[in-house]
Design an enzyme around this catalytic site. Structure first.
Site, PDB file in Angstrom:
ATOM      1  N   GLY A   1      -0.758  -5.017   0.267  1.00 49.63           N
ATOM      2  CA  GLY A   1      -1.660  -5.040  -0.884  1.00 49.63           C
ATOM      3  C   GLY A   1      -1.195  -5.472  -2.205  1.00 49.63           C
ATOM      4  O   GLY A   1      -1.906  -5.834  -2.984  1.00 49.63           O
TER       5      GLY A   1
ATOM      6  N   ALA B   1       0.688  -1.175  -0.038  1.00 48.51           N
ATOM      7  CA  ALA B   1       0.116   0.058  -0.079  1.00 48.51           C
ATOM      8  C   ALA B   1       0.749   1.236  -0.108  1.00 48.51           C
ATOM      9  O   ALA B   1       2.007   1.301   0.118  1.00 48.51           O
ATOM     10  CB  ALA B   1      -0.717   0.035   1.279  1.00 48.51           C
TER      11      ALA B   1
ATOM     12  N   GLU C   1       1.543  -6.488   7.169  1.00 48.21           N
ATOM     13  CA  GLU C   1       0.590  -5.351   7.953  1.00 48.21           C
ATOM     14  C   GLU C   1       0.738  -5.675   9.265  1.00 48.21           C
ATOM     15  O   GLU C   1       0.727  -4.524   9.803  1.00 48.21           O
ATOM     16  CB  GLU C   1      -0.812  -5.557   7.555  1.00 48.21           C
TER      17      GLU C   1
ATOM     18  N   GLU D   1      -1.742  -8.823  -2.296  1.00 42.61           N
ATOM     19  CA  GLU D   1      -3.285  -9.062  -2.050  1.00 42.61           C
ATOM     20  C   GLU D   1      -3.774  -8.922  -3.422  1.00 42.61           C
ATOM     21  O   GLU D   1      -4.761  -9.556  -3.981  1.00 42.61           O
ATOM     22  CB  GLU D   1      -3.869  -8.051  -1.014  1.00 42.61           C
TER      23      GLU D   1
END
Ligand code: NAD
Length: 694
Positions: A105, A66, A128, A108
């Site tokens: 992310g 992210a 995370e 993901e």
């Protein structure tokens, strides 16, 4: 080649479209990247010539995660979920082509692709938890559907990076392709998928790995129990576990809702804010405003260490671990032999636990040379003094080093609290003298306080910081003052703890409050562990403090089986009636009637006194920034990461509250306490330490 946006292109090669992202440095999921994915997937799906899609990144890595700077800010469209949905619901197979580190992310996104190929050097993972979060983009729901809940639990709560080979074995990667040939390999794989008419494998629909764990809460209960110590106080591991439970027991869309809800709770909470603060603080701490990053360093190829005691041996191990030869100097052969044998035992124990190869024990020991002659340090690039904490002896040694050491060598002292300027004054080259304050056990503790004397050169400071990084420490810069950053703040806390013992709190009451706050132990347990007799001598002892009386009774801490606490054979601590009696006598002598001290008062007086001392340290320019103080206390004293360090904790509580409380306790804070003008000023202005700049 079609340009999708500033960071995205789409190239069609026969039946395969290659959607390529190029957003340096790490292709993080910023708004343009999210938009590129969404619009690129739409364009590829709309092109009838395209039968399969490869998602690949330029530069050093696949999407690394992210965009942390966007966390906590108002979301900008499109959302990541839209991009992920476009991938997963694509009517044409999507293949992620992974190199570098596909984390958080980024991974993901890869888990939404129908297939994943990678080069052998690639890594993936969901880290995370280290930011006090959970993978909030479906990671907790998709990962267990690929690897099963047991492995998923390990991965999300440990935040570990998984290498390509284990990832292949776990089914996270479908195929490894030749290093440097990712694009060709991924296109070839896409053609194979088409030729073999392989299905669109959506991870969300997989069930075989999670089904066996359904309705078996014991799997999760056992995992929690096995990791209770490691997770103590942290919210994020528990929330991650709950998400994996949801993946096992709920339908995919329900699980996604659970994940979202728990993610938002963490994101809005103080723990994640603290952990994100620490993440940035760890990167900032290396930056020293007046020292250019490209300053020429002293090349450190050979190190000398004086004193092979508790600290010297541990410090030596740090260098041997990275292949730097060390000469250890002692005054007596017996002390040298003892020091070296402790180091060997440490290495052998590590090898026994399987964390070091037996042959490495010998390699590392082979890098250590003992000597009884300071002249053996003549050709060392860096010398670290770790002898008794005594100014006169240290000055004598530095005067000798000045004559012996080659020009340009770093002359460092490991002193815990002595004045580095005075030590430097014993040499004709004070610019070469720097403090390198390691923490005990020096081979384990991550913190290195680098102490900059009045005359220490920038080059020496930069070299000490750089070598710290090389040996795996986290270096924090401190100016000269008694105790530097860490021990000075410790002293402020100790003063409150001791004062409260003479007002009616027992040592174990105080220790319990600080332990419950998240510290590894309280001040009295810490004294018992370190030895109550540090700095104590029988000749000078006058029964004037509780500690002196305990030492006089040979209750010198864990090593003598008793200190503030009584200890059994296994070193389990028990509150001591002897200590209670001594405290009672001291209070009677002072005419104090014991009062009940609440847990709140214990916590506030201890921690707020630390914050106040930290503010003085900032004000005096001893620390560059408040986050450096946080780094010191997290890495040197085990301050809970999820509270962000003492200064960030002050910000979290609110500095006005801290000041108001300190004023309320007023005279109880004792004669050693004085309010920091900076703290008062920031509180009055409604400001935070984190926004303060010199
Ligand atoms: P220690 O007593 O375990 O070791 C000191 C060693 O230095 C002894 O082996 C002694 O023989 C040797 N020595 C004394 N004078 C010498 C000389 N002139 N030449 C060569 N060797 C000499 O002490 P320690 O706990 O390792 O502490 C060493 C230094 O590190 C002190 O300045 C201390 O304040 C600092 N320090 C200690 C800790 C800790 O927790 N122990 C933590 C950080 C810093």
């Amino acid at each position: 080649m079609q340009t999708i946006n500033a960071v995205t292109t789409l190239t069609v090669e026969g039946e395969v479209a290659v959607l390529s992202l190029n957003s340096p440095p790490v292709n993080s999921l910023s708004q343009p990247v999210r938009e590129g994915i969404l619009n690129g997937m739409r364009a590829a799906n709309a092109d009838p010539a395209v039968k399969a899609i490869v998602l690949i990144c330029e530069g050093r890595t696949f999407i690394a995660g992210a965009e942390i700077t966007e966390l906590g800010k108002p979301p900008k469209a499109p959302s990541l979920a839209e991009g992920q949905d476009a991938i997963e619901s694509s009517s044409k197979p999507v293949i992620a082509a992974i190199h570098g580190t596909s984390l958080g992310g980024g991974f993901e996104v890869a888990l939404c692709c129908h297939y994943r190929v990678a080069v052998p050097s690639a890594k993936c993972g969901l880290p995370e938890v280290h930011l006090g979060l959970l993978p909030g983009a479906g990671g907790t729901q998709r990962l267990p559907r690929v690897v099963g809940p047991e492995k998923a639990l390990e991965m999300v709560t440990g935040g570990t990076h998984v290498g390509a080979k284990p990832a292949l074995a776990m089914g996270l990667f479908d195929e490894l392709v030749e290093e440097g040939k990712l694009r060709e390999g991924a296109i070839a794989f896409a053609r194979k998928v088409l030729a073999e008419n392989r299905p669109l494998r959506k991870v969300r629909d997989l069930d075989d790995k999670v089904a066996p764990a359904r309705g078996k809460p014991e799997i999760f209960a056992e995992f929690r129990k096995a990791n209770a110590r490691k997770f103590r106080g942290f919210l994020a591991p528990e929330y991650n576990i709950r998400c994996i439970e949801a993946a096992v027991n709920q339908p995919f869309d329900e699980g996604m809702k659970t994940e979202r809800k728990l993610f938002l709770e963490l994101l809005g909470g103080s723990q994640s804010a603290a952990q994100r603060h620490v993440f940035f603080a760890e990167r900032q701490v290396w930056k020293i405003p007046d020292i250019p990053e490209d300053i020429a360093l002293v090349p450190v190829k050979k190190v000398g260490i004086i004193g092979a005691g508790t600290m010297g041996g541990g410090i030596a191990m740090n260098f041997a671990n990275v292949g730097i030869p060390v000469t250890l100097v002692e005054t007596q052969q017996a002390a040298l032999d003892r020091g070296l044998s402790v180091v060997r035992k440490n290495y052998e124990n590590t090898a026994k636990r399987g964390r070091l190869k037996p042959e490495d024990v010998e390699t590392r020991m082979g890098l250590l040379t003992g000597s009884l002659d300071l002249n053996a340090l003549a050709d060392c690039d860096m010398v670290i003094e770790a002898i008794f904490e005594n100014m006169a002896i240290k000055k004598e040694v530095f005067a000798k080093l000045d004559k012996i050491c080659k020009p340009g060598a770093v002359l460092a002292t490991n002193t815990s609290a002595l004045n580095v300027n005075e030590i430097a004054s014993a040499t004709s080259r004070p610019e070469a003298v720097v403090g390198m304050h390691f923490f005990s056990p020096a081979n384990v503790m991550r913190l290195l306080e680098v102490v900059r004397g009045e005359k220490t050169s920038k080059q020496m400071v930069a070299t000490a910081m750089a070598i710290g990084k090389k040996i795996g420490k986290i270096g924090a810069l401190s100016g000269v003052c008694p105790g530097f950053i860490g021990n000075r703040i410790l002293a402020a806390r100790t003063a409150q703890a001791q004062a409260m013992v003479l007002e009616g709190a027992m040592p174990w009451d105080i220790d319990k409050v600080l332990y419950d706050f998240g510290l590894p132990m309280g001040p009295f347990a810490m004294s018992d562990l370190a030895g109550l007799d540090i700095g104590w001598s029988k000749e000078n002892s006058k029964s004037s403090t509780i500690r002196e009386v305990l030492c006089e009774m040979d209750r010198r801490g864990q090593k003598t089986g008793a200190g503030y606490y009584d200890y059994d054979e296994q070193r389990n601590a028990k509150p001591s009636e002897v200590t209670r009696k001594i405290i009672g006598e001291f209070m009677a002598k002072k005419g104090v009637t014991p009062r009940v001290i609440t847990e709140q008062e214990i916590l506030e007086r201890c921690i707020y006194a630390m914050i106040n001392e930290g503010a003085k340290i900032l004000d005096e320019g001893i620390a560059i920034r408040s986050s450096d103080i946080d780094i010191v206390w997290i890495n040197g004293y085990g301050f809970p990461v999820y509270r962000g360090g003492p200064m960030f904790y002050g910000d979290t509580v609110g500095l006005a509250t801290v000041v108001a409380k300190l004023k309320e306790y007023g005279p109880k804070m004792g004669p050693t306490f004085a309010m920091s003008p900076l703290l008062e000023k920031l509180a009055a202005e409604g400001k935070r330490f984190t926004e303060w700049k010199r």
